[in-house]
Motif scaffolding. Sequence first.
Motif, PDB file in Angstrom:
ATOM      1  N   GLY A  67      -0.759   3.516   3.481  1.00  0.00           N
ATOM      2  CA  GLY A  67      -0.510   2.084   3.395  1.00  0.00           C
ATOM      3  C   GLY A  67      -0.139   1.813   4.570  1.00  0.00           C
ATOM      4  N   GLY A  68       0.722   0.109   3.710  1.00  0.00           N
ATOM      5  CA  GLY A  68       1.099  -0.415   4.765  1.00  0.00           C
ATOM      6  C   GLY A  68       2.801   0.025   5.190  1.00  0.00           C
ATOM      7  N   SER A  69       3.365   0.978   3.975  1.00  0.00           N
ATOM      8  CA  SER A  69       4.937   1.882   4.136  1.00  0.00           C
ATOM      9  C   SER A  69       4.199   3.278   4.357  1.00  0.00           C
ATOM     10  CB  SER A  69       5.542   1.122   3.576  1.00  0.00           C
ATOM     11  OG  SER A  69       6.339  -0.201   3.430  1.00  0.00           O
ATOM     12  N   LEU A  70       3.669   3.856   2.907  1.00  0.00           N
ATOM     13  CA  LEU A  70       3.819   5.287   2.983  1.00  0.00           C
ATOM     14  C   LEU A  70       2.130   5.951   3.179  1.00  0.00           C
ATOM     15  CD1 LEU A  70       6.235   5.101   0.281  1.00  0.00           C
ATOM     16  CD2 LEU A  70       6.663   6.220   2.406  1.00  0.00           C
ATOM     17  N   LYS A  72       0.294   8.552   2.121  1.00  0.00           N
ATOM     18  CA  LYS A  72       0.280   9.620   0.328  1.00  0.00           C
ATOM     19  C   LYS A  72      -0.982  10.569   1.004  1.00  0.00           C
ATOM     20  CE  LYS A  72       0.221   6.560  -0.989  1.00  0.00           C
ATOM     21  NZ  LYS A  72       1.232   4.816  -0.349  1.00  0.00           N
ATOM     22  N   GLY A 224       3.581  -1.740  -4.252  1.00  0.00           N
ATOM     23  CA  GLY A 224       3.941  -1.108  -2.888  1.00  0.00           C
ATOM     24  C   GLY A 224       4.260  -1.365  -2.563  1.00  0.00           C
ATOM     25  N   SER A 225       3.119  -1.933  -0.342  1.00  0.00           N
ATOM     26  CA  SER A 225       4.032  -2.531   0.519  1.00  0.00           C
ATOM     27  C   SER A 225       3.912  -4.369  -0.394  1.00  0.00           C
ATOM     28  CB  SER A 225       3.214  -3.062   1.699  1.00  0.00           C
ATOM     29  OG  SER A 225       3.971  -2.113   1.949  1.00  0.00           O
ATOM     30  N   GLY A 226       2.852  -4.422  -0.763  1.00  0.00           N
ATOM     31  CA  GLY A 226       2.413  -5.821  -1.313  1.00  0.00           C
ATOM     32  C   GLY A 226       2.209  -5.075  -3.140  1.00  0.00           C
ATOM     33  N   GLY A 248       7.662  -4.068  -2.641  1.00  0.00           N
ATOM     34  CA  GLY A 248       7.918  -2.845  -1.844  1.00  0.00           C
ATOM     35  C   GLY A 248       8.262  -3.204  -0.626  1.00  0.00           C
ATOM     36  N   GLY A 249       7.529  -3.694   0.474  1.00  0.00           N
ATOM     37  CA  GLY A 249       7.582  -4.115   1.941  1.00  0.00           C
ATOM     38  C   GLY A 249       8.514  -4.874   1.864  1.00  0.00           C
ATOM     39  N   PHE A 264      14.596   4.093   3.388  1.00  0.00           N
ATOM     40  CA  PHE A 264      14.713   3.767   2.139  1.00  0.00           C
ATOM     41  C   PHE A 264      15.772   3.708   1.450  1.00  0.00           C
ATOM     42  CE2 PHE A 264      13.118   2.984  -1.805  1.00  0.00           C
ATOM     43  CZ  PHE A 264      12.555   2.259  -2.179  1.00  0.00           C
ATOM     44  N   GLY A 356       3.439   2.984  -7.979  1.00  0.00           N
ATOM     45  CA  GLY A 356       4.175   2.726  -6.604  1.00  0.00           C
ATOM     46  C   GLY A 356       5.228   2.785  -6.124  1.00  0.00           C
ATOM     47  N   PHE A 357       5.742   3.114  -4.919  1.00  0.00           N
ATOM     48  CA  PHE A 357       7.197   3.880  -4.165  1.00  0.00           C
ATOM     49  C   PHE A 357       7.588   2.949  -4.160  1.00  0.00           C
ATOM     50  CE2 PHE A 357       4.770   8.103  -2.620  1.00  0.00           C
ATOM     51  CZ  PHE A 357       5.283   8.820  -3.455  1.00  0.00           C
ATOM     52  N   PHE A 358       7.633   1.356  -4.543  1.00  0.00           N
ATOM     53  CA  PHE A 358       8.750   1.086  -4.611  1.00  0.00           C
ATOM     54  C   PHE A 358      10.020   1.552  -5.846  1.00  0.00           C
ATOM     55  CE2 PHE A 358      10.662  -2.555  -7.129  1.00  0.00           C
ATOM     56  CZ  PHE A 358      11.782  -2.903  -5.913  1.00  0.00           C
ATOM     57  N   ARG A 360      10.405   3.692  -7.434  1.00  0.00           N
ATOM     58  CA  ARG A 360      11.309   5.409  -6.773  1.00  0.00           C
ATOM     59  C   ARG A 360      12.077   6.052  -7.674  1.00  0.00           C
ATOM     60  NH1 ARG A 360      12.065   9.116  -4.444  1.00  0.00           N
ATOM     61  NH2 ARG A 360      13.015   9.985  -2.103  1.00  0.00           N
TER      62      ARG A 360
HETATM   63  N1  LIG Z   1      11.169   6.532   1.960  1.00  0.00           N
HETATM   64  C1  LIG Z   1      10.869   5.714   1.905  1.00  0.00           C
HETATM   65  N2  LIG Z   1      10.183   4.702   2.245  1.00  0.00           N
HETATM   66  C2  LIG Z   1       9.677   3.811   2.939  1.00  0.00           C
HETATM   67  N3  LIG Z   1       9.542   2.951   2.255  1.00  0.00           N
HETATM   68  C3  LIG Z   1       9.600   3.839   1.012  1.00  0.00           C
HETATM   69  C4  LIG Z   1      10.261   5.038   0.516  1.00  0.00           C
HETATM   70  N4  LIG Z   1       9.918   5.466  -0.794  1.00  0.00           N
HETATM   71  C5  LIG Z   1       9.825   4.768  -1.107  1.00  0.00           C
HETATM   72  N5  LIG Z   1       9.916   3.074  -0.631  1.00  0.00           N
HETATM   73  C6  LIG Z   1       9.011   1.875  -0.806  1.00  0.00           C
HETATM   74  O1  LIG Z   1       8.085   1.897  -0.967  1.00  0.00           O
HETATM   75  C7  LIG Z   1       7.037   1.007  -1.192  1.00  0.00           C
HETATM   76  C8  LIG Z   1       5.502   2.013  -0.833  1.00  0.00           C
HETATM   77  O2  LIG Z   1       5.368   1.769  -1.786  1.00  0.00           O
HETATM   78  P1  LIG Z   1       3.956   2.866  -2.064  1.00  0.00           P
HETATM   79  O3  LIG Z   1       3.718   3.417  -0.715  1.00  0.00           O
HETATM   80  O4  LIG Z   1       3.115   3.139  -3.103  1.00  0.00           O
HETATM   81  O5  LIG Z   1       2.930   1.277  -0.949  1.00  0.00           O
HETATM   82  P2  LIG Z   1       2.053   1.221   0.384  1.00  0.00           P
HETATM   83  O6  LIG Z   1       0.253   2.061  -0.066  1.00  0.00           O
HETATM   84  O7  LIG Z   1       2.509   2.352   1.675  1.00  0.00           O
HETATM   85  O8  LIG Z   1       1.524  -0.477   0.396  1.00  0.00           O
HETATM   86  P3  LIG Z   1       0.055  -1.065   0.022  1.00  0.00           P
HETATM   87  O9  LIG Z   1      -0.496  -0.234  -0.533  1.00  0.00           O
HETATM   88  O10 LIG Z   1       1.026  -2.573   0.290  1.00  0.00           O
HETATM   89  O11 LIG Z   1      -0.188  -0.391   1.473  1.00  0.00           O
HETATM   90  C9  LIG Z   1       7.698   0.909   0.622  1.00  0.00           C
HETATM   91  O12 LIG Z   1       7.275  -0.303   0.813  1.00  0.00           O
HETATM   92  C10 LIG Z   1       9.301   0.771  -0.352  1.00  0.00           C
HETATM   93  O13 LIG Z   1      10.089  -0.195  -0.879  1.00  0.00           O
END
Ligand SMILES: Nc1ncnc2c1ncn2[C@@H]1O[C@H](COP(=O)(O)OP(=O)(O)OP(=O)(O)O)[C@@H](O)[C@H]1O
Length: 873
Positions: A67-70, A72, A224-226, A248-249, A264, A356-358, A360
């Motif tokens: 993803g944009g932030s993480l 998995k 997620g990020s969005g 989350g981003g 984070f 989504g990881f936002f 947490r």
């Molecule tokens: N350890 C971490 N480091 C960075 N961000 C984290 C962490 N834990 C939780 N977050 C939050 O989770 C968000 C990312 O969530 P997630 O992994 O579901 O999305 P993503 O897949 O990266 O983004 P997208 O789907 O929009 O491309 C981050 O933007 C932040 O708000």
Amino acid sequence: MNNKDNEEEVEIEIEIEMEEVVQKKNIVRPQLNLRGAEIQGNYEEKDPTILLPNQSDDISHLALDIGGSLIKLVYFSRHEQDRSKKSLKDTIGSSSFNSRRNILSATSSGGGRLHFVNFETRKINECLDFISSKQLHLGSSEISSGNSATIKATGGGAFKFADLFKEKLGVSIDKEDEMDALVAGANFLLKAISHEAFTHVGGQKEFVQIDHDDLYPYLLVNIGSGVSIIKVDGDGTFERVSGTNVGGGTFWGLGKLLTKCQSFDELLEMSQRGDIKAVDMFVGDIYGGMDYSKIGLSATNIASSFGKAISENKELEDYRPEDLTLSLLRMISYNIGQIAYLNAFRFGIKRIFFGGFFIRGHAYTMNTISNAFNYWSKGEAQAMFLRHEGFLGALGAFLSYEKHGLDDLMPHQLVERFPMGAPYVGGRIHGPPIRDLNEKITWMEKFVQKGTEIIAPVPIVLKGIRDPEGLARSSSKGDALNVGVLHVVPTLEVFPLLADPKMYDPNTFDLSDQAELKYWLTILSEVLPDLVDKAVASEGGTDVAKRKGDGFAHAFSAHLARLMEEPAAYGKLGLANLLELREDCLREFQFVDAYKTIKQRENEASLVVFPDLLMELDSMTEENRLHSVIEGVLAANIFDWGSRACVDLYHNGSIIEIYRMSRNKMCRPWRVDDFDTFRDRVLGSATEKPKPHRRALLFVDNSGADIVLGMLPLARELLRRGTEVVLVGNSLPALNDATAMELLEILTEASKYCDILRKAAEAGGLLMDTTATTMKDHGGCKHTIPSVPLTVVESGCGGPCIDFRQVSSELAAAASDADLVILEGMGRAIHTNFNAHFKCDALKLAMVKNQRLAEKLLKGNIYDCVCRFEPAD
Ligand SMILES: Nc1ncnc2c1ncn2[C@@H]1O[C@H](COP(=O)(O)OP(=O)(O)OP(=O)(O)O)[C@@H](O)[C@H]1O
Ligand SMILES: CC(C)(CO)[C@@H](O)C(=O)NCCC(=O)O
Ligand SMILES: [Mn+2]
């Protein structure tokens, strides 16, 4: 770079042959197998990096969501021995039932483990290192002729980083659509995992049982990020109906700019010390302290997030970063909750899941989303959250493999475990070079310590502090994930004799009750030193054993501390899970059987008096004998190394003395006393002799007097009346419980003193040699002995309780003809299953060896007895 001169140490294969411990439910799992561990970086450095050990798992599939932030990762591992492990039936030889199923399960059980790991996208190289150190990409794909290996990946990064994967790992990426993957992952979790979804109201998690037949439509809000908002109407049928770029981003990005926080979790942690009043503008700020009640706004409602900053003559530096962070978190969470509500309303959807990881697993975030949702829907709908929140997409990508091995998995085939290494992100720890055994152990300790630090709670709690909108704040958990390793065990089954499997809940008390949980956590922590001593002694008290003992104590204390801090950290937890967690943790540190010597000693001592007991019984009338046998089960149930009170008793007497004392104290009526009903069912009246039960399943508890002087005479009594007997023992050791393997040994010995047992064991295929009797049956029983069989099956359990939703296929097969279930002991008949109903007759026998439990459940006292007979409806 590796230092060539020290190649031997650098590339050292760590050979501590960690006895591979047979794990619960047919799984073999070497938790800390250090083979293949490798020092990376400069050997001369004080603390060079050591890569997480490459365990001898057979990795079958890896899938990614970048993803944009993480990033998995979800990967599935199958241990080599999963396929070669012999079942109990193989050991016994011919089996009277279900041999076909056992052969099937032994050869193609399809079992394994599903692991969840994440990395930050900006540190993608760490992720690549992790994959390559564990060789995750190699087993992962079907390498078809001429093509290179491929791995499934979703998220924008599957496009963006495809070349990097090719270059660094030599693998191609097979792209899965992100929305498809999210929905597939969510559907899988909601169907396959029992307690995946939960609500979060007033700081309390409550797990929701999802009805598989009534799941659609639902709204999935992936933060997620969005943010993507998806209306799901069925398997593969969905539409992305909305989204927002404030997600989350936004929180992480703006938060970083405003506070200079580098992680984070640090940001979340900081928010816990924040106060939204410092930055947010309230209705009262605008209305001179008054409510605007005409439109339903009170003075304490936030009118404008960050609005206070307009009028104050302050620079960014003048604000506390803690306050800024909390206002930001609140603003974004609330906004998402509100947008989610609008979409739910738009489509008339009542079930809304947030992923989504936002999120947490953060209490404040979930509370804010829930409150927004609840407020706007006027209480009509409740926000639900998912334990595997951030892994939906990765799981979905994983499921898109044609042969992922998880087809049609049912909840009873999944067991979640929380080994110390599981939440470890990134796979690196620091340690000294490894040259000899001693250093290897040091390395293991380091590993354990690191794991412990990671899962130990972050002790920043502002209990009871509420913000003006009444949102309770609780702690965050540092770097820990709230998910464990999912063990996939296709051979597990729901016990066929449960009256109502959907309504069945094994646990008698709810540990979501804070006081109850605290009580048990405290007990477990108080008895820990004694258990460590036993465990160390069971391995000869060597230095190695001592250090493993320290490791275990450390790790289990960390589990307890985490649960104390965050009761729902491991999902919905009953006492059965807590007690099994302890056994599991012992196994993680390669303690095979902490009570082995104690069990052996007690078995031997009890077998000495066994013949006299039989003689005494056989001199009685039928009715007295039945009573005496049941009384004997209750009295002998005093031998329980899981009870603190009983362990104190053992210091003051020999086994036989205690047994006699316990028997002498027995007097009816017992605290729960259905003996007369049971007797009538078994013996009938003078005029009418009832048909004996066809087959009885006896779930035994402890080794020693409990089994030898308690349950065996009962089994013998049933056999003698023409009832086939199946003794059910644990698959793996737990406390001093008799395992199925041990039951075989005990029966072999006991049969030497008793013709009834011997003949029945022969009929059941447990004993081979018909002529090998050393003594006649002491009972001098003159009747012809019916040749009903006596057999032994394993329960599928590795703890002192039993969850009838997950039993071995052997046991399920044995249940098919059974019309009597006998549960013995506190774990199986009181802590769990006290309220369980069966399709057939059930007898629950136990001595209650805990004052609080006796008072709470029976309004009685410690050492009270339960003889509960529940005839089939
Ligand atoms: N350890 C971490 N480091 C960075 N961000 C984290 C962490 N834990 C939780 N977050 C939050 O989770 C968000 C990312 O969530 P997630 O992994 O579901 O999305 P993503 O897949 O990266 O983004 P997208 O789907 O929009 O491309 C981050 O933007 C932040 O708000
Ligand atoms: C672009 C994706 C789908 C990438 O995961 C996600 O970040 C998102 O849904 N953003 C919100 C975009 C919007 O709908 O305004
Ligand atoms: Mn994503």
